[in-house]
Design an enzyme around this catalytic site. Structure first.
Site, mmCIF file in Angstrom:
data_model
loop_
_atom_site.group_PDB
_atom_site.id
_atom_site.type_symbol
_atom_site.label_atom_id
_atom_site.label_comp_id
_atom_site.label_asym_id
_atom_site.label_seq_id
_atom_site.Cartn_x
_atom_site.Cartn_y
_atom_site.Cartn_z
ATOM 1 N N CYS A 1 29.955 -5.103 0.601
ATOM 2 C CA CYS A 1 29.226 -4.215 1.515
ATOM 3 C C CYS A 1 27.788 -4.052 1.044
ATOM 4 O O CYS A 1 26.852 -4.123 1.838
ATOM 5 C CB CYS A 1 29.919 -2.857 1.610
ATOM 6 S SG CYS A 1 29.104 -1.701 2.730
ATOM 7 N N CYS B 1 36.919 2.273 2.519
ATOM 8 C CA CYS B 1 36.625 3.081 3.713
ATOM 9 C C CYS B 1 37.326 2.574 4.956
ATOM 10 O O CYS B 1 37.656 3.353 5.843
ATOM 11 C CB CYS B 1 35.123 3.164 3.940
ATOM 12 S SG CYS B 1 34.335 1.610 4.417
#
Lengths: 430, 377
Positions: B101, B204
């Site tokens: 990410c 997440c």
């Protein structure tokens, strides 16, 4: 300077509405009370109701005051469904256009999931106009099993006016009531409830220069509506809750003022909008106008010259290929120009507009959408301010679109593709 | 500078943005929408955690008096981070999605978009320090990435994947914060309502924290054998992707080992869909081979060797293979085609291909690579 080009989201309150609202806020009295203060409040509400009815071509008894357009839409869709299905359990179908506001779409889909409704989304053409043949086919196939039809008067994103006369004629042939969300239409185009033949119509306060938090459902006399809010039995038992005296009066003043001023305002705003459309096309050649074209450039449409375009006067909607709406909005907002990406925003999360998708716009094109909506305070300076900055903003947004589309997107002609296939590999991007 | 503050909705990014404002920068807050979960008709859903986070980020921006926008990077996130996560597990490797990410989303998609829109830097709430030193002989200044002052919160491990160019456009104002408690106190003093918001630990996009369930749902069931080092079948599994090197729990092995000692996953073989198990001492690693190396310290690590022969000079370092793992003394040298060979001098166990390998000299990050393979001690 700043330019406010988002009147379709909310428009500044009219001075007359502010005056009566602030005056009424200082007075006490519950319109349901029987003493003199209550009677005084009741009188104010009823006068407001009469003023609203007169401005909208309705009878006072047909005005159900609500806390806004969303509540009125919910009352229409749920109230009509429950009432109709309650009388005849076979009537469980809900026909709505695919471009309705979420305040109509979501109650209809909620009823499908929780109350046994069968919700059908009716298709639209490339300009957002309802496909009347599809409506006719649905009614022919299952008219007696249909509880209601809901088609908006004018679309909130692309401004398309819907052929309501034909919708009403078709539906009434099968005894099906028709509701229309006219939140964007009132004050912009002529709206006459009685002449429309509609059974129910939604209007909102803050879209016409009235206060936030008030609206109304016009419900034809004799129309059976099951309540959504239960309680003190106000509004003929259809909508419980203490009447908002100050907001009712300000709402009525705003609707009355907007409707009276409409011919002049609409003509002025139409000229500004047409100027905006022409200049955006000149300044950004790649920009694509969505919805009915108010200023056709080619001879093909010249035959229609003289007809008013089937579009709200203050609405202009464009997609900008290769741009993300959020980059465009950021760039314009930073430069003091406020408009909308025209898409459904939940907590500010941008999603491709269901309206554009229903019109057949590709998802990646739908992401680069901007709605400019003009209103009663708009001036030529607002349009100038937009055009001063728009070319530079589009240029930067295109660069950002290329940058954030990822390695695969960079190869594409318009920067779309968004890195498809770039993910699983761990190749040169590092 | 025009600074884009990435606001997650948590306390760290809010305080980092506040410090950027205090430093006199022209700051704009942006919350990244990363979930592709598009509930077309939202009726009935009370909103997912990301919507709550977006609301918290908005309130933080309000309190700081900075503009706030939401940018939709969900498609890019799905195409890179989530796709990489699944592909890596399917290939028998153990990815770190936070590293991906940072690599593809925060310091590539977001940063590139920010630069294109006129920003000079991206500011995040990561705990790491960027130290700028004068270049040798009057050359351009050198930016070094260092561990945070608070070693317990240090996040340099997940940032090391950034190259020097991206580091030059990054700001980590929390790098010298004494502790998370201090950051929370600062948030409270600034009136930020997220000051007491719990930390997030889970991946997440795996909302319920059930990584194995997420993998099973996305990759499907794929039964195969669990074998010992001699190739004898000792059990069965429902998908080799659910196992990672060094794992002990969750092995459904019928027969006990002959010596009665516990067995661990030594290797995942995706081609034959088998999981190899063995004793703990077989997990000890003597050398780690890394690929796709990114270097932040050319003065220490030297140039990439040309041709096929051997490698460059050895340099002393400490190697870390997990976000919260202890660094192990080692020596390393660059190898051709973006590789690195690391020989460890300490105890290092259970290193899986796909993991992120970060090399340090003290607090300074020298570089990062992805584990391609290991050699036993």
């Amino acid at each position: 300077m700043t330019a406010y080009l988002d009147h379709a989201a909310t428009t500044p309150m009219l001075p007359g509405a502010i005056d009566v609202l602030t005056a009424e806020l200082g007075r006490t009295g519950n319109a349901s009370s029987l003493h003199s203060a209550g009677r005084s409040a009741r009188r104010t509400v009823e006068e407001a109701r009469e003023q609203l009815a007169a401005a909208l071509g309705a009878r006072p008894g047909e005005v159900v005051l609500t806390a806004g357009g969303t509540e009125a839409d919910n009352l229409a869709v749920k109230g009509l469904f429950w009432s109709r299905a309650g009388q005849d359990s076979a009537r469980r179908r809900i026909l709505v256009s695919a471009v309705e506001h979420h305040a109509v779409l979501d109650p209809a889909s909620w009823l499908a999931r929780h109350a046994g409704a069968e919700t059908v989304l009716l298709p639209v053409d490339g300009t957002g106009r309802l496909d009347l043949d599809a409506l006719a086919a649905e009614l022919e196939a299952a008219g007696p099993r249909t509880a209601l039809v809901s088609v908006m008067w004018a679309n909130n994103e692309v401004g398309t006016l819907q052929p309501l006369r034909e919708v009403v004629a078709l539906a009434h042939r099968y005894g099906v009531p028709v509701h229309s969300d006219a939140v964007q239409a009132v004050g912009q185009v002529p709206v006459d409830f009685a002449a429309s033949g509609l059974d129910a119509l939604t209007v909102s306060g803050h879209k016409v220069g009235g206060p936030l938090g008030i609206g109304a459902l016009l419900a034809r006399r004799g129309l059976d509506l099951t309540p959504v809010l239960h309680g003190g039995g106000q509004e003929r038992g259809v909508r419980s809750g203490t009447l908002d005296t100050p907001a009712s009066r300000a709402f009525a003043v705003a609707v009355d003022t907007a409707v009276r001023a409409r011919p002049q305002t609409a003509a002025r705003v139409t000229d500004l909008r047409d100027d905006l459309v022409r200049r955006v096309r000149e300044a950004v050649p790649g920009a694509v106008l969505r919805g009915p074209d108010p200023v056709p450039a080619t001879g093909r449409d010249a035959a229609r010259h003289g007809d008013p375009p089937a579009r709200l006067p203050g609405n202009a909607h464009f997609t900008f290929p290769g741009c993300e709406g959020d980059s465009l909005l950021f760039g314009l907002d930073s430069a003091g120009v406020q408009c909308s990406t025209g898409s459904a925003c939940q907590a500010g999360v941008p999603q491709p507009s269901h309206v554009l998708l229903a019109m057949g716009v590709e998802e990646h094109d739908a992401r680069g959408a901007l709605r400019f909506s003009l209103g009663h305070t708009s001036t030529a300076a607002d349009v100038d301010a937009l055009l001063d900055v728009l070319p530079g903003v589009v240029e930067r947004a295109r660069a950002a679109g290329l940058a954030s589309a990822g390695p695969a997107g960079r190869a594409g002609p318009t920067g779309h593709g968004a890195g498809a296939g770039a993910g699983a590999g761990r190749g040169g991007a590092r | 500078m025009r600074v884009l503050a990435a606001l997650s909705g948590g306390v760290d990014s809010a305080v980092a943005a506040a410090r950027a404002v205090d430093a006199g920068h022209d700051v704009v807050g942006v919350h990244m929408a990363l979930s592709r979960n598009r509930d077309q008709f939202r009726t009935g859903s009370r909103g997912c955690c990301s919507i709550e986070d977006a609301g918290d980020a908005r309130r933080a921006a309000d309190v700081l008096g900075i503009p706030y926008y939401v940018w939709d990077l969900s498609e890019r996130f799905e195409d890179t981070v989530v796709a990489d996560f699944l592909a890596e597990y399917a290939a028998g490797r153990t990815p770190n999605p936070c590293v991906r990410c940072n690599e593809h989303i925060k310091f590539e998609a977001l940063l590139d978009k920010a630069v294109a829109l006129g920003f000079d830097a991206v500011c995040t709430g990561h705990y790491a320090r960027v130290v700028t030193r004068p270049g040798p002989d009057g050359s351009a200044p050198v930016r070094e990435l260092h561990r945070a002052a608070d070693l317990a919160k240090d996040q340099s491990y997940v940032l090391a994947v950034m190259g020097p160019d991206r580091l030059a456009r990054s700001m980590f104002p929390l790098g010298d914060a004494a502790s998370k408690a201090q950051v929370r106190a600062e948030a409270a003093a600034r009136g930020l309502s997220v000051s007491a918001k719990p930390d997030s630990y889970d991946i997440c996009f795996v909302a319920d924290g059930d990584t194995q369930g997420f993998l099973r749902e996305r990759l499907g069931s794929l039964p195969g054998d669990v074998v010992d080092v001699d190739g004898r079948v000792v059990g069965a599994h429902d998908g080799a992707y659910a196992y990672t090197v060094g794992q002990r729990k969750g092995l459904s092995i019928g027969r006990p080992a002959p010596d009665g000692r516990p067995r661990y996953v030594l290797e995942v073989r995706p081609v034959s869909n088998t999981v190899v198990v063995g004793p703990a001492d077989a997990l000890a690693v003597g050398a780690v081979l890394g690929g796709d190396a990114v270097w932040l310290a050319d003065d220490v690590v030297g140039a990439e060797p040309a041709g096929r022969a051997g490698g460059a000079d050895w340099f002393a370092c400490q190697a870390q293979v997990r976000a919260h793992g202890d660094p192990v003394p080692a020596r390393a040298r660059r190898t051709p085609h973006g590789g690195v060979r690391v020989e460890v001098h300490g105890d290092l166990r259970g290193v899986a291909p796909g993991q992120s390998l970060v090399l340090y000299a003290g607090t300074r990050v020298l570089g990062q690579a992805t584990v391609e393979g290991t050699e036993r001690a």
